[in-house]
Design a protein around this motif. Structure first.
Motif, short mmCIF file in Angstrom:
data_model
loop_
_atom_site.label_atom_id
_atom_site.label_comp_id
_atom_site.label_asym_id
_atom_site.label_seq_id
_atom_site.Cartn_x
_atom_site.Cartn_y
_atom_site.Cartn_z
N GLU A 68 0.82 -1.22 0.00
CA GLU A 68 0.00 0.00 0.00
C GLU A 68 0.86 1.27 0.00
O GLU A 68 0.52 2.26 -0.65
CB GLU A 68 -0.93 0.00 1.22
N SER A 69 1.96 1.25 0.73
CA SER A 69 2.85 2.42 0.83
C SER A 69 3.39 2.83 -0.54
O SER A 69 3.80 3.97 -0.73
CB SER A 69 4.02 2.10 1.76
N GLN A 70 3.36 1.88 -1.49
CA GLN A 70 3.87 2.17 -2.85
C GLN A 70 2.71 2.26 -3.84
O GLN A 70 2.93 2.20 -5.05
CB GLN A 70 4.83 1.06 -3.29
N GLY A 71 1.48 2.35 -3.32
CA GLY A 71 0.31 2.41 -4.22
C GLY A 71 -0.23 1.06 -4.62
O GLY A 71 -1.10 0.96 -5.48
N GLY A 72 0.29 0.01 -4.01
CA GLY A 72 -0.18 -1.34 -4.33
C GLY A 72 -1.38 -1.73 -3.48
O GLY A 72 -1.84 -0.95 -2.64
N PRO A 73 -1.93 -2.93 -3.70
CA PRO A 73 -3.15 -3.34 -3.01
C PRO A 73 -2.96 -3.94 -1.61
O PRO A 73 -3.94 -4.10 -0.89
CB PRO A 73 -3.74 -4.40 -3.95
N TRP A 74 -1.73 -4.28 -1.22
CA TRP A 74 -1.56 -5.09 -0.02
C TRP A 74 -0.77 -4.41 1.09
O TRP A 74 0.11 -3.60 0.82
CB TRP A 74 -0.81 -6.39 -0.38
N PRO A 75 -1.08 -4.77 2.35
CA PRO A 75 -0.21 -4.34 3.44
C PRO A 75 1.15 -5.04 3.28
O PRO A 75 1.22 -6.07 2.58
CB PRO A 75 -0.93 -4.84 4.70
N PRO A 76 2.20 -4.51 3.88
CA PRO A 76 3.50 -5.19 3.78
C PRO A 76 3.38 -6.62 4.30
O PRO A 76 2.74 -6.86 5.34
CB PRO A 76 4.42 -4.37 4.68
N HIS A 77 3.93 -7.58 3.58
CA HIS A 77 3.82 -8.99 3.97
C HIS A 77 4.97 -9.78 3.37
O HIS A 77 5.57 -9.35 2.38
CB HIS A 77 2.48 -9.58 3.49
N CYS A 78 5.25 -10.91 3.96
CA CYS A 78 6.26 -11.85 3.45
C CYS A 78 7.58 -11.15 3.13
O CYS A 78 8.16 -11.35 2.05
CB CYS A 78 5.73 -12.61 2.24
N LEU A 79 8.03 -10.33 4.07
CA LEU A 79 9.33 -9.68 3.90
C LEU A 79 10.43 -10.73 4.02
O LEU A 79 10.39 -11.59 4.92
CB LEU A 79 9.52 -8.57 4.94
N GLN A 80 11.38 -10.66 3.11
CA GLN A 80 12.45 -11.66 3.04
C GLN A 80 13.10 -11.90 4.40
O GLN A 80 13.44 -10.95 5.11
CB GLN A 80 13.51 -11.19 2.03
N ASP A 81 13.27 -13.16 4.75
CA ASP A 81 13.98 -13.59 5.96
C ASP A 81 13.26 -13.25 7.27
O ASP A 81 13.88 -13.34 8.34
CB ASP A 81 15.42 -13.03 5.99
N THR A 82 11.98 -12.89 7.20
CA THR A 82 11.24 -12.65 8.44
C THR A 82 10.41 -13.90 8.79
O THR A 82 10.18 -14.76 7.95
CB THR A 82 10.28 -11.45 8.31
N GLU A 83 9.93 -13.92 10.04
CA GLU A 83 9.09 -15.03 10.50
C GLU A 83 7.80 -15.10 9.67
O GLU A 83 7.29 -16.18 9.40
CB GLU A 83 8.77 -14.79 11.99
N GLY A 84 7.30 -13.93 9.29
CA GLY A 84 6.07 -13.89 8.49
C GLY A 84 6.21 -14.57 7.14
O GLY A 84 5.24 -15.09 6.59
N ALA A 85 7.42 -14.55 6.63
CA ALA A 85 7.66 -15.16 5.31
C ALA A 85 7.97 -16.65 5.42
O ALA A 85 8.03 -17.34 4.39
CB ALA A 85 8.80 -14.44 4.61
N ALA A 86 8.14 -17.14 6.64
CA ALA A 86 8.49 -18.56 6.82
C ALA A 86 7.29 -19.45 6.50
O ALA A 86 6.13 -19.03 6.63
CB ALA A 86 8.94 -18.80 8.26
N PHE A 87 7.57 -20.68 6.07
CA PHE A 87 6.49 -21.64 5.87
C PHE A 87 5.84 -21.91 7.22
O PHE A 87 6.50 -21.89 8.26
CB PHE A 87 7.05 -22.94 5.27
N HIS A 88 4.53 -22.15 7.22
CA HIS A 88 3.80 -22.37 8.46
C HIS A 88 4.38 -23.56 9.23
O HIS A 88 4.68 -24.59 8.62
CB HIS A 88 2.31 -22.61 8.16
N PRO A 89 4.55 -23.41 10.54
CA PRO A 89 5.22 -24.47 11.31
C PRO A 89 4.46 -25.81 11.31
O PRO A 89 5.07 -26.86 11.54
CB PRO A 89 5.33 -23.90 12.73
N ALA A 90 3.17 -25.78 11.05
CA ALA A 90 2.41 -27.05 11.03
C ALA A 90 2.59 -27.81 9.71
O ALA A 90 2.19 -28.96 9.60
CB ALA A 90 0.92 -26.77 11.27
N LEU A 91 3.18 -27.14 8.73
CA LEU A 91 3.38 -27.78 7.42
C LEU A 91 4.61 -28.68 7.50
O LEU A 91 5.69 -28.23 7.91
CB LEU A 91 3.59 -26.69 6.36
N LYS A 92 4.44 -29.93 7.12
CA LYS A 92 5.56 -30.89 7.21
C LYS A 92 6.17 -31.09 5.83
O LYS A 92 5.88 -32.06 5.14
CB LYS A 92 5.06 -32.21 7.80
#
Ligand code: VGL
Ligand code: ZN
Length: 189
Positions: A68-92
């Motif tokens: 959104e900060s750049q005029g896009g549709p989404w809030p910041p998400h899946c930033l490289q190397d962050t916990e948010g970008a990690a695969f879900h811990p329940a996924l094996k």
């Protein structure tokens, strides 16, 4: 639960099963975490059948143009190397998983796991002719991946039980688009 029927030439593609798309994440999808047990069932069956498993991840740089900060549709998400970008811990994920990183470009978004990643070529190298697709979000990256899979000439099956949309309307619209493009849907079988 229906039995999973893989055949030679199949691949499993898990689209963006990442923390930020699950409740508590930066771009949470209702029930997003709820698909992980179902994805695990498909992973187990794929490993048992010798079917290759691919997992894509949205992997954005700071200030990505989809934010959104750049005029896009989404809030910041899946930033490289962050916990948010990690695969879900329940996924094996199996040790053999082939990861597909996307959303890294500075000049455009890449919703589809096929978009400038070389995935189609890699699938062909594995003699894949049909892909089973699940993950998040049904109406964004899953739909884009399924549609591009059809364009690249693959048979595509959407695992309806293992995907969730950002919005219900988006879910319905994307389902129609996918069906029109010849995507098969597990729940129809
Ligand atoms: C996605 C919104 C923004 C997705 C990625 O993986 O479906 N959705 N970036
Ligand atoms: Zn994104």
């Amino acid at each position: 639960m229906p039995a999973i029927q893989f055949r030679a030439g199949d691949a499993l593609i898990l689209v963006d099963p990442q923390n930020d798309f699950c409740p508590g994440g930066a771009l949470p999808i209702e029930g997003g975490d709820g698909i992980m047990p179902e994805l695990n069932r498909w992973i187990d069956a794929a490993v048992a059948a010798g079917v290759p498993v691919f997992a894509s991840r949205d992997w954005h740089p700071e200030g990505h143009l989809s934010f959104e900060s750049q005029g896009g549709p989404w809030p910041p998400h899946c930033l490289q190397d962050t916990e948010g970008a990690a695969f879900h811990p329940a996924l094996k994920l199996p040790a053999s998983v082939i990861k597909v990183t996307k959303g890294v470009r500075f000049d455009q978004d890449q919703n589809s796991a096929f978009d400038q990643t070389g995935l189609a070529e890699e699938l062909r190298r594995h003699n894949v002719s049909r892909v089973w697709v699940g993950g998040l979000a049904q109406d964004v990256c899953v739909a884009a991946t399924a549609l591009d899979g059809r364009k690249a000439g693959f048979d595509v099956v959407l695992i309806a039980e293992a995907t969730r949309p950002v919005t219900p309307e988006g879910g319905r619209e994307s389902m129609q688009k996918m069906r029109e493009a010849g995507v098969q849907v597990t729940s129809d079988a």
